[in-house]
Design a protein around this motif. Structure first.
Motif, PDB file in Angstrom:
ATOM      1  N   ALA A  84      42.506  26.894  16.615  1.00 18.01           N
ATOM      2  CA  ALA A  84      41.438  27.673  16.477  1.00 18.01           C
ATOM      3  C   ALA A  84      40.182  26.728  15.944  1.00 18.01           C
ATOM      4  CB  ALA A  84      41.547  28.610  15.174  1.00 18.01           C
ATOM      5  N   MET A  85      39.021  27.098  16.499  1.00 18.38           N
ATOM      6  CA  MET A  85      38.184  25.981  16.575  1.00 18.38           C
ATOM      7  C   MET A  85      37.422  25.705  15.083  1.00 18.38           C
ATOM      8  SD  MET A  85      34.249  25.586  18.400  1.00 18.38           S
ATOM      9  CE  MET A  85      33.708  27.205  17.389  1.00 18.38           C
ATOM     10  N   ALA A  86      37.264  27.047  14.325  1.00 16.29           N
ATOM     11  CA  ALA A  86      36.786  26.898  13.214  1.00 16.29           C
ATOM     12  C   ALA A  86      37.498  26.173  11.986  1.00 16.29           C
ATOM     13  CB  ALA A  86      36.646  28.376  12.573  1.00 16.29           C
ATOM     14  N   GLY A  87      38.845  26.148  12.010  1.00 14.02           N
ATOM     15  CA  GLY A  87      39.616  25.388  11.221  1.00 14.02           C
ATOM     16  C   GLY A  87      39.596  23.732  11.487  1.00 14.02           C
ATOM     17  N   ALA A  88      39.594  23.529  12.982  1.00  9.65           N
ATOM     18  CA  ALA A  88      39.582  22.210  13.500  1.00  9.65           C
ATOM     19  C   ALA A  88      38.514  21.529  13.293  1.00  9.65           C
ATOM     20  CB  ALA A  88      39.895  22.173  14.813  1.00  9.65           C
ATOM     21  N   ILE A  89      37.174  22.225  13.192  1.00  3.49           N
ATOM     22  CA  ILE A  89      36.119  21.262  13.052  1.00  3.49           C
ATOM     23  C   ILE A  89      35.552  21.517  11.605  1.00  3.49           C
ATOM     24  CG2 ILE A  89      35.624  21.472  15.456  1.00  3.49           C
ATOM     25  CD1 ILE A  89      33.511  23.654  14.707  1.00  3.49           C
TER      26      ILE A  89
END
Length: 478
Positions: A256-261
């Protein structure tokens, strides 16, 4: 005995020239085979016996020719240069591709981009300022505002889709790396066995070199030839393949993008590479390095994350700028002195670009004036319409980001073009040395054919001499 020695010499030439001719045939047959390296039969003269028998003497002319091996005409220095340039070109191309996709997602400048929708939003406020008592103008403003909210949210989702695509590409590349490494390890074992038994493993080496070049493009791998015929493949200073053993590479982090960035980077869910034992793997070349970089947070150079930050900042900037002015105005709803109303609001717990909403649903709740000028007061709406022209407003910030993205993307494309040009030059030099030249092979085949015919003629001449000696001379037995 000298005549029989001559037959043996001629026969050795027949065998050697036939084998050399077969090698040329193999070259011609694989003239269009990707990864094939041309070969040559190594011929060596057979010297006369250094110690003669008791009642024999040496003619001193040698004992013919033999094939001592089949040389694979590759140049390890040209190969190394090609792999190095391939890794660098793949890395720069991956970075340029990410930026090019960002430009496609943002579609700026265009009539359908965020900047155009922002301008429509400010124009709608100006229309309300010109006709503050018009319900139609206020209704149109609310529709335009919801369109802006949708545009910002869709832009965020498009960036998220690009990130998801890059995440899937990274996973696929890791699978390719492990598969290629395993293939090289298996080929190493086969090649070592064939060479130990005295055979030729040239075709197996061609297959192995193709996989090594694939790893160079993916992870910037380099190779070190070993004395037993195997290749040690190095990645980031550590062996990926050593002998018949391959070490696996793995990728971790959120899907999931939100957690990774999330910042501060790297977050616990950040995408990262490591060896099978958990040791971090930091790549500087290869397509995988470029893809993983694009998945990082903005502080680590992630271009997608940077764009996401800008979209979230735009949503916050628009909302705060409009709300600050709007809250000081007076609505038309009862009571007329109703003030302190926010035009925009955010949904808690989600990204700003996704959580931005129009807080007002009733056109009468739009604060167009300050309550002093009556129903025709549009001073507040006029002030809001001027936000778009401010040098520090959301429009200016967004334009600055788009210009920076364009400049960065153009620079990345130029770097990718330069790297690709260097790779193409290295590949051309590699091919000019290793690939099959059909004209050259035809010339060699003619030379081998003539040498074969000459050896056959020698055998015929010796046979005629022996016939004369045996059948036409001497009287014993008559």
């Amino acid at each position: 005995m000298s005549s029989f020695s001559g037959l043996s010499t001629a026969y050795s030439s027949l065998v050697a020239q036939r084998q050399a001719l077969e090698v040329s045939a193999q070259n011609v047959a694989n003239a269009n085979t990707v990864g094939y390296t041309r070969q040559r039969a190594d011929l060596q003269s057979l010297s006369t016996a250094s110690t003669t028998a008791l009642f024999s003497t040496s003619s001193g002319t040698g004992n013919g020719v033999s094939v001592v091996g089949f040389a694979r005409l590759s140049d390890q220095f040209l190969d190394a240069r090609m792999r190095t340039q391939t890794g660098q070109a793949a890395h720069t191309d991956a970075l340029a591709t990410t930026l090019s996709r960002l430009e496609t997602v943002l579609t700026e400048p265009s009539d359908t981009g965020v900047a155009a929708t922002l301008q429509e939003f400010w124009d709608a406020w100006q229309d309300v300022s010109n006709a503050p008592d018009s319900t139609a103008a206020r209704t149109a403003l609310l529709g335009t505002s919801r369109g802006l909210v949708t545009q910002i949210g869709d832009t965020y989702r498009s960036l998220e889709s690009q990130w998801d695509q890059a995440r899937a590409e990274a996973t696929a590349l890791v699978t390719e790396v492990n598969s290629a490494a395993k293939g090289i390890a298996e080929l190493n074992a086969q090649i070592r066995s064939v060479l130990a038994s005295g055979g030729s493993a040239n075709e197996l080496m061609d297959q192995r070199d193709l996989l090594a070049t694939e790893l160079a493009a993916t992870v910037g791998a380099t190779v070190r030839p070993q004395t037993d015929g195997t290749l040690t493949v190095m990645v980031a200073g550590n062996p990926l393949v050593q002998g018949d053993k391959a070490t696996a590479v793995q990728i971790s982090g959120s899907h999931a993008m939100a957690g990774a960035i999330a910042e501060p980077a790297p977050s616990a869910d950040a995408v990262a590479l490591s060896w099978a034992d958990g040791t971090p793997l930091v790549l500087t070349d290869g397509a995988l390095a470029g893809v993983v970089t694009s998945l990082q947070g903005s502080s680590l150079g992630g271009s997608i994350a940077h764009a996401v930050d800008q979209v979230n900042a735009l949503a916050e900037h628009v909302a705060s700028s409009v709300n600050a002015v709007h809250a000081a105005g007076t609505t038309l709803a009862a009571p007329p002195s109703d003030t302190g109303v926010d035009f925009f609001s955010f949904t808690p717990g989600v990204a700003s670009a996704l959580g931005l909403t129009v807080a007002i649903t009733d056109p009468d709740h739009v604060a167009a004036g300050n309550g002093v000028g009556g129903a025709l007061d549009g001073s507040v709406a006029d002030a809001i319409s001027q936000i778009g022209a401010a040098s520090t407003g959301p429009d200016a910030t967004w334009r600055a980001f788009i210009v920076d993205l364009g400049v960065t993307s153009a620079s990345a494309k130029r770097s990718a073009q330069v790297a690709e040009s260097a790779r193409a030059t290295a590949a051309s030099l590699h091919l000019s040395n290793a690939s099959v030249d059909v004209d050259e092979e035809m010339t060699n085949m003619l030379a081998y054919q003539r040498a074969y015919e000459g050896a056959a003629r020698v055998m015929t001449a010796i046979d005629e001499m022996l016939d004369t000696l045996i059948n036409r001379t001497g009287v014993v037995g008559r």
